[in-house]
Design an enzyme around this catalytic site. Structure first.
Site, PDB file in Angstrom:
ATOM      1  N   GLU A 234      -1.658  36.012 -17.635  1.00  0.00           N
ATOM      2  CA  GLU A 234      -2.406  36.840 -16.694  1.00  0.00           C
ATOM      3  C   GLU A 234      -2.889  38.073 -17.439  1.00  0.00           C
ATOM      4  O   GLU A 234      -2.100  38.925 -17.833  1.00  0.00           O
ATOM      5  CB  GLU A 234      -1.520  37.242 -15.508  1.00  0.00           C
ATOM      6  CG  GLU A 234      -2.239  38.016 -14.433  1.00  0.00           C
ATOM      7  CD  GLU A 234      -1.315  38.425 -13.307  1.00  0.00           C
ATOM      8  OE1 GLU A 234      -1.302  39.623 -12.963  1.00  0.00           O
ATOM      9  OE2 GLU A 234      -0.593  37.547 -12.781  1.00  0.00           O
ATOM     10  N   CYS A 268      -5.472  45.089 -12.989  1.00  0.00           N
ATOM     11  CA  CYS A 268      -6.286  44.089 -13.686  1.00  0.00           C
ATOM     12  C   CYS A 268      -7.490  43.626 -12.882  1.00  0.00           C
ATOM     13  O   CYS A 268      -8.446  43.086 -13.454  1.00  0.00           O
ATOM     14  CB  CYS A 268      -5.424  42.891 -14.073  1.00  0.00           C
ATOM     15  SG  CYS A 268      -4.615  42.066 -12.706  1.00  0.00           S
TER      16      CYS A 268
END
Length: 462
Positions: A234, A268
């Site tokens: 990720e 993110c």
């Protein structure tokens, strides 16, 4: 003994020292994890795992205020957002326990041809083996929960390495698991030198590697994995947001501002690139600047702070350099544009920076949003997609046609309609495409990753 010094990013005061594990210690942890997994008699029944996870969630609830303050102190996340992170983490632990109800196989029909007739077949899921997890700093408790709780739920021994900047929340969570009745052999916390961490990740005893962090590190470690080791990565993004001319600007701005400046943009899927129809661009920018100007910047431990510090001084310096580069190239800075301290940076709006600048083409990971005007929405889609990242995206519109067009045209794993790109609940799939990641996050999906399907075929007596 080598130690990691944990500092409060707001004032750089040291708050703790933690020892780094040596390779010999990591090797012993890995071997214990491998031995624990190999001895099926040691595996815990589902009801035991459920009880441990639920007891842990109860302990977290009792210590909610302390956990939130720890997040704010070591990570610089504003206290009001840290409280929300603790709530999510508690829910995540409980979710992992509940998801065991759905972790099951299926019956496979065998008599579809004569060759399979007379047989009974079914599948079930079993743990994949030892897991090594490496995590990021920006959600120092909830990210750990997303990696550790699924492993505990499915009987996969796990070694967890948090970010060196924010290890205290992870360490506390592991201690709470022990207090809830989990034996240490099932979950080990560690900090180590980069080369020793890499050695653990790439060791053949590691069955699964789960990583949350920068693309460069994640893709590098994936390239070094032992044959057979599975992984999930990720990474970050540069989330695009499309604003159609048919919107109520006043109604959508609170969402956009939250998505762009939550945790000072250190998320993110944080709103980074906002593409606005030129018919409403001036009005949008004026009102955006007004909203951004109201954000309170300061010590994350204060209850009224909206934007805390960046995690370390060098990150603040990097953001400053990128904004200065945009300014020097001719982009307008209607608000912000300077550092307040070595880690505090003003919430900043950049208007129409060119697409080749760092602020447009890379992940800012700071309290900066860029706004671009467009004449036709197809131009916005093309520019939004013209980066090597693809994670979550958003569109604000009152037109069903535009909403459906956007979800089709935007290169993203998820498209939010009339909500910001950073929206997430912990049971939904969460995945980066292109350089933004590999595999699917989200607690149920991680539990699936940490298990493998096995089939049983029984030849029935005639």
């Amino acid at each position: 003994m080598t130690v990691v010094k944990v500092e409060n990013p707001f004032n750089q005061e040291m708050i703790a020292e933690l020892a780094l594990s040596t390779w010999d210690e990591l090797d012993a942890m890995l071997q214990q994890a491998a031995d624990t997994f190999a001895d099926k008699a040691q595996r815990l029944a589902a009801h035991e795992r459920i009880a441990i996870l639920n007891r842990c969630a109860g302990l977290m609830l009792e210590q909610k205020d302390e956990l939130a303050m720890l997040i704010a102190t070591e990570g610089g996340k504003p206290l009001k957002d840290a409280i929300i992170e603790v709530d999510r983490a508690i829910d995540g632990v409980q979710l992992a326990a509940k998801e065991l109800l759905g972790l099951k196989g299926e019956q496979i029909p065998m008599d579809l041809t004569a060759a399979g007739a007379g047989r009974l077949a079914f599948t079930y899921r079993e743990p994949i083996g030892p897991v090594v997890a490496v995590s990021a700093f920006n959600h120092p408790l909830n990210l750990i929960v997303h990696q550790v709780a699924p492993a505990i739920a499915v009987n996969a021994p796990i070694l967890i390495k948090p970010a060196n900047d924010t290890p205290l929340s992870a360490k506390k969570f592991v201690e709470l698991l022990y207090q809830a009745g989990l034996e240490e052999k099932w979950c080990r916390f560690f900090l180590a030198k980069r080369e020793d961490t890499e050695r653990a990740v790439t060791d053949p005893r590691t069955a699964f590697f789960t990583f949350i962090g920068s693309p460069g590190v994640g893709w590098y470690l994936r390239s070094k994995l032992a044959p057979g080791t599975r992984c999930a990565l990720e990474h970050g993004g540069a989330a695009p947001v499309i604003v159609d001319k048919q919107v109520d600007i006043d109604a959508i701005l609170p969402s956009i501002v939250k998505g762009g400046f939550y945790h000072s943009g250190q998320v993110c899927v944080s709103v980074q690139r906002i593409y606005v129809d030129n018919h409403i661009l001036d009005d949008f920018v004026q009102k955006l600047v007004e909203q951004v100007g109201k954000l309170v910047v300061g010590d994350a431990r204060e209850g009224n702070t909206d934007c805390g510090p960046l995690i370390r001084p060098k990150e603040c310096q990097r953001v400053a350099e990128w904004v200065d580069q945009a300014k020097q190239s001719g982009a307008q800075i209607p608000i912000g544009g300077k550092a307040l301290t070595v880690t505090l940076y003003e919430p900043t709006v950049i208007l129409n920076p060119s697409d080749d600048l760092n602020v447009s083409s890379k992940e800012i990971f700071g309290p900066v949003v860029c706004v671009y005007g467009y004449d036709h929405i197809t131009e916005a889609y093309q520019r939004a997609n013209n980066v090597p990242f693809s994670f979550q995206a958003a569109v604000y519109t009152q037109s069903l046609e535009v909403a459906l067009q956007a979800q089709h045209q935007l290169e993203a794993s998820a498209v939010m309609v009339n909500d910001h790109s950073a929206f997430r609940v912990d049971w939904m799939p969460f995945a980066g495409r292109k350089e933004s990641g590999y595999g699917i996050g989200g607690i149920p999906y991680t539990m699936h990753d940490f298990t493998e399907e096995k089939m049983v075929v029984i030849k029935l007596p005639t």
